[in-house]
Design a protein around this motif. Structure first.
Motif, PDB file in Angstrom:
ATOM      1  N   GLY A   1       6.370  -5.795 -11.899  1.00  0.00           N
ATOM      2  CA  GLY A   1       5.425  -6.533 -12.719  1.00  0.00           C
ATOM      3  C   GLY A   1       4.168  -6.947 -11.983  1.00  0.00           C
ATOM      4  O   GLY A   1       3.368  -7.741 -12.491  1.00  0.00           O
ATOM      5  N   ILE A   2       3.957  -6.420 -10.774  1.00  0.00           N
ATOM      6  CA  ILE A   2       2.761  -6.748  -9.997  1.00  0.00           C
ATOM      7  C   ILE A   2       1.654  -5.758 -10.341  1.00  0.00           C
ATOM      8  O   ILE A   2       1.893  -4.554 -10.415  1.00  0.00           O
ATOM      9  CB  ILE A   2       3.063  -6.708  -8.486  1.00  0.00           C
ATOM     10  N   ALA A   3       0.454  -6.262 -10.523  1.00  0.00           N
ATOM     11  CA  ALA A   3      -0.667  -5.413 -10.917  1.00  0.00           C
ATOM     12  C   ALA A   3      -1.148  -4.556  -9.749  1.00  0.00           C
ATOM     13  O   ALA A   3      -1.043  -4.938  -8.585  1.00  0.00           O
ATOM     14  CB  ALA A   3      -1.816  -6.274 -11.427  1.00  0.00           C
ATOM     15  N   VAL A   4      -1.698  -3.387 -10.085  1.00  0.00           N
ATOM     16  CA  VAL A   4      -2.347  -2.529  -9.097  1.00  0.00           C
ATOM     17  C   VAL A   4      -3.782  -3.011  -8.935  1.00  0.00           C
ATOM     18  O   VAL A   4      -4.551  -3.052  -9.892  1.00  0.00           O
ATOM     19  CB  VAL A   4      -2.320  -1.050  -9.525  1.00  0.00           C
ATOM     20  N   GLY A   5      -4.144  -3.364  -7.700  1.00  0.00           N
ATOM     21  CA  GLY A   5      -5.431  -4.011  -7.466  1.00  0.00           C
ATOM     22  C   GLY A   5      -6.586  -3.081  -7.195  1.00  0.00           C
ATOM     23  O   GLY A   5      -7.719  -3.527  -7.024  1.00  0.00           O
ATOM     24  N   GLY A   6      -6.319  -1.761  -7.121  1.00  0.00           N
ATOM     25  CA  GLY A   6      -7.386  -0.807  -6.876  1.00  0.00           C
ATOM     26  C   GLY A   6      -7.049   0.149  -5.756  1.00  0.00           C
ATOM     27  O   GLY A   6      -5.930   0.189  -5.254  1.00  0.00           O
ATOM     28  N   ASP A   7      -8.052   0.936  -5.343  1.00  0.00           N
ATOM     29  CA  ASP A   7      -7.904   1.951  -4.294  1.00  0.00           C
ATOM     30  C   ASP A   7      -8.343   1.402  -2.941  1.00  0.00           C
ATOM     31  O   ASP A   7      -9.404   0.771  -2.831  1.00  0.00           O
ATOM     32  CB  ASP A   7      -8.790   3.165  -4.609  1.00  0.00           C
ATOM     33  N   LEU A   8      -7.554   1.678  -1.912  1.00  0.00           N
ATOM     34  CA  LEU A   8      -7.958   1.413  -0.537  1.00  0.00           C
ATOM     35  C   LEU A   8      -8.168   2.742   0.177  1.00  0.00           C
ATOM     36  O   LEU A   8      -7.629   3.770  -0.222  1.00  0.00           O
ATOM     37  CB  LEU A   8      -6.897   0.589   0.201  1.00  0.00           C
TER      38      LEU A   8
ATOM     39  N   THR B   1      -3.252   1.439  -4.462  1.00  0.00           N
ATOM     40  CA  THR B   1      -3.163   2.870  -4.240  1.00  0.00           C
ATOM     41  C   THR B   1      -4.146   3.249  -3.138  1.00  0.00           C
ATOM     42  O   THR B   1      -4.951   2.429  -2.703  1.00  0.00           O
ATOM     43  CB  THR B   1      -3.499   3.643  -5.532  1.00  0.00           C
ATOM     44  N   GLU B   2      -4.054   4.499  -2.664  1.00  0.00           N
ATOM     45  CA  GLU B   2      -4.955   4.988  -1.624  1.00  0.00           C
ATOM     46  C   GLU B   2      -5.620   6.271  -2.073  1.00  0.00           C
ATOM     47  O   GLU B   2      -5.042   7.040  -2.851  1.00  0.00           O
ATOM     48  CB  GLU B   2      -4.204   5.205  -0.315  1.00  0.00           C
ATOM     49  N   ASN B   3      -6.812   6.518  -1.552  1.00  0.00           N
ATOM     50  CA  ASN B   3      -7.577   7.669  -2.021  1.00  0.00           C
ATOM     51  C   ASN B   3      -6.972   9.004  -1.609  1.00  0.00           C
ATOM     52  O   ASN B   3      -7.257  10.028  -2.213  1.00  0.00           O
ATOM     53  CB  ASN B   3      -9.027   7.587  -1.529  1.00  0.00           C
ATOM     54  N   MET B   4      -6.100   9.025  -0.581  1.00  0.00           N
ATOM     55  CA  MET B   4      -5.502  10.282  -0.137  1.00  0.00           C
ATOM     56  C   MET B   4      -4.026  10.401  -0.494  1.00  0.00           C
ATOM     57  O   MET B   4      -3.371  11.373  -0.126  1.00  0.00           O
ATOM     58  CB  MET B   4      -5.659  10.446   1.378  1.00  0.00           C
TER      59      MET B   4
ATOM     60  N   THR C   1       0.839  -1.194   0.000  1.00  0.00           N
ATOM     61  CA  THR C   1       0.000   0.000   0.000  1.00  0.00           C
ATOM     62  C   THR C   1       0.873   1.244   0.000  1.00  0.00           C
ATOM     63  O   THR C   1       2.084   1.177   0.177  1.00  0.00           O
ATOM     64  CB  THR C   1      -0.922   0.033   1.232  1.00  0.00           C
ATOM     65  N   SER C   2       0.219   2.389  -0.179  1.00  0.00           N
ATOM     66  CA  SER C   2       0.962   3.644  -0.274  1.00  0.00           C
ATOM     67  C   SER C   2       1.621   4.029   1.037  1.00  0.00           C
ATOM     68  O   SER C   2       2.792   4.407   1.069  1.00  0.00           O
ATOM     69  CB  SER C   2       0.017   4.777  -0.716  1.00  0.00           C
TER      70      SER C   2
ATOM     71  N   PRO D   1      -0.702   8.211  -6.486  1.00  0.00           N
ATOM     72  CA  PRO D   1      -0.460   6.849  -6.982  1.00  0.00           C
ATOM     73  C   PRO D   1       0.885   6.696  -7.688  1.00  0.00           C
ATOM     74  O   PRO D   1       1.237   5.597  -8.116  1.00  0.00           O
ATOM     75  CB  PRO D   1      -1.612   6.656  -7.979  1.00  0.00           C
ATOM     76  N   LYS D   2       1.651   7.773  -7.799  1.00  0.00           N
ATOM     77  CA  LYS D   2       2.887   7.763  -8.595  1.00  0.00           C
ATOM     78  C   LYS D   2       3.856   6.683  -8.146  1.00  0.00           C
ATOM     79  O   LYS D   2       4.384   5.909  -8.957  1.00  0.00           O
ATOM     80  CB  LYS D   2       3.551   9.140  -8.525  1.00  0.00           C
ATOM     81  N   LEU D   3       4.122   6.605  -6.836  1.00  0.00           N
ATOM     82  CA  LEU D   3       5.104   5.649  -6.336  1.00  0.00           C
ATOM     83  C   LEU D   3       4.632   4.216  -6.530  1.00  0.00           C
ATOM     84  O   LEU D   3       5.405   3.343  -6.930  1.00  0.00           O
ATOM     85  CB  LEU D   3       5.388   5.924  -4.857  1.00  0.00           C
ATOM     86  N   ILE D   4       3.356   3.961  -6.248  1.00  0.00           N
ATOM     87  CA  ILE D   4       2.827   2.610  -6.417  1.00  0.00           C
ATOM     88  C   ILE D   4       2.912   2.182  -7.880  1.00  0.00           C
ATOM     89  O   ILE D   4       3.267   1.032  -8.193  1.00  0.00           O
ATOM     90  CB  ILE D   4       1.369   2.533  -5.915  1.00  0.00           C
ATOM     91  N   LYS D   5       2.630   3.101  -8.789  1.00  0.00           N
ATOM     92  CA  LYS D   5       2.724   2.766 -10.214  1.00  0.00           C
ATOM     93  C   LYS D   5       4.167   2.500 -10.623  1.00  0.00           C
ATOM     94  O   LYS D   5       4.439   1.640 -11.469  1.00  0.00           O
ATOM     95  CB  LYS D   5       2.116   3.901 -11.044  1.00  0.00           C
TER      96      LYS D   5
END
Length: 233
Positions: free
Chosen positions: A194-201, A177-180, A127-128, A183-187
Motif C-alpha cells: 500500500g506504499i505509493a511509488v514516488g517516482g524514478d531515481l 523505480t529506477e530508469n535502468m 529502490t529497485s 518497474p514490475k517488482l516495485i509495483k
C-alpha cells in the motif's frame, strides 16, 4: 576505439567486468585509469553476486559516484590522467577540474539542505537495486533494495517476502523505480504494502541530455528532489 585511445577511464571496483578482456583484445597501449582510486570505499554486503559476468562486483560497492564528495575525487583523477596523456594542456584540465569541483561542493551542500527538511522518521525508502549505499552514507536516507547490486539480478520469492516484512516493520515511507530497472517488482511491492511509488531515481545511467537528470549534477539534484517530494510531510 580503445585501441586508438590515448587514455582509458574506468570506474573500477570491478564495475566493468568486461573491460580487461576488451582492453587485451584491442591491443591498446593507453593507460587504464581507475577513477575510484582514493575514494572512501564502502564494503558491499552482497559482493558475491555474479549474474553471468554481466555485472560482477567485488568486495566493495562500486556505485561510488552516488556520493558527490567521491565525485570530486573522480574529477581530480580525470584531470590528472589527462595531464599525463596531454601535458601541453594540463593547465586547462586542472582549471576546468577546479571549476567543476567548486560546482560539486555547492551541489553537496544543496543535497544536505534538501534532505534536512525530511523528518528523520520518514527517511526509509525502497529502490529497485542496491545502488544507493553511498547516498545513504552521505545524506542520511536509508535505502532498502528489492534486488542486489546489479540491475540484472532476480530476487527470489522468499527475498521479496522478507523485504515486504522489513518494509512493514521499519515503516518505509516510499518506493522508487529506477530508469535502468524494470518497474514490475516495485509495483508488485507497492500493491502488497500500500506504499505509493514516488517516482524514478537514477543510479547507473543519466537521463537524455535535454532532461533534468541528463548531467551528473542534474542527476544527483533530481534524485534528492524526487526523494524529498515523495517524503514531504
Amino acid at each position: 576505439a580503445i585501441g586508438k585511445a590515448d587514455v582509458v577511464l574506468i570506474n573500477g571496483l570491478k564495475f566493468e567486468g568486461f573491460l580487461p578482456r576488451l582492453a587485451t583484445a584491442s591491443h591498446t597501449r593507453a593507460p587504464i585509469i581507475e577513477l575510484t582510486k582514493g575514494i572512501d570505499k564502502l564494503t558491499s554486503a552482497t559482493h558475491e553476486h555474479d549474474d553471468d559476468q554481466h555485472h560482477h562486483h567485488g568486495k566493495h560497492d562500486p556505485h561510488a559516484w552516488q556520493s558527490v564528495h567521491n565525485a570530486t575525487v573522480y574529477v581530480t583523477n580525470i584531470a590528472n590522467a589527462f595531464c599525463t596523456a596531454d601535458a601541453k594542456h594540463c593547465d586547462d584540465y586542472q582549471a576546468n577540474a577546479n571549476t567543476y569541483n567548486a560546482q560539486l561542493k555547492k551541489l553537496d551542500k544543496s543535497i544536505h539542505n534538501i534532505v534536512a527538511d525530511i523528518p528523520t522518521s520518514q527517511r526509509t525508502v525502497i529502490t529497485s537495486h542496491d545502488g544507493f549505499n553511498y547516498f545513504e552514507r552521505d545524506y542520511g536516507i536509508r535505502f532498502l533494495a528489492a534486488e542486489g547490486l546489479s540491475t540484472e539480478s532476480e530476487p527470489s520469492a522468499a527475498d521479496v517476502a522478507r523485504l515486504i516484512d522489513q518494509i512493514r516493520d521499519e515503516k518505509a515511507a516510499a518506493l522508487f523505480t529506477e530508469n535502468m530497472a524494470s518497474p514490475k517488482l516495485i509495483k508488485q511491492i507497492a500493491r502488497e504494502t500500500g506504499i505509493a511509488v514516488g517516482g524514478d531515481l537514477y543510479a547507473d545511467a543519466l537521463a537524455e541530455p535535454d532532461q533534468p537528470a541528463g548531467t551528473y549534477i542534474g542527476m544527483m539534484r533530481s534524485n534528492a528532489l524526487t526523494i524529498s517530494q515523495a517524503l514531504a510531510p
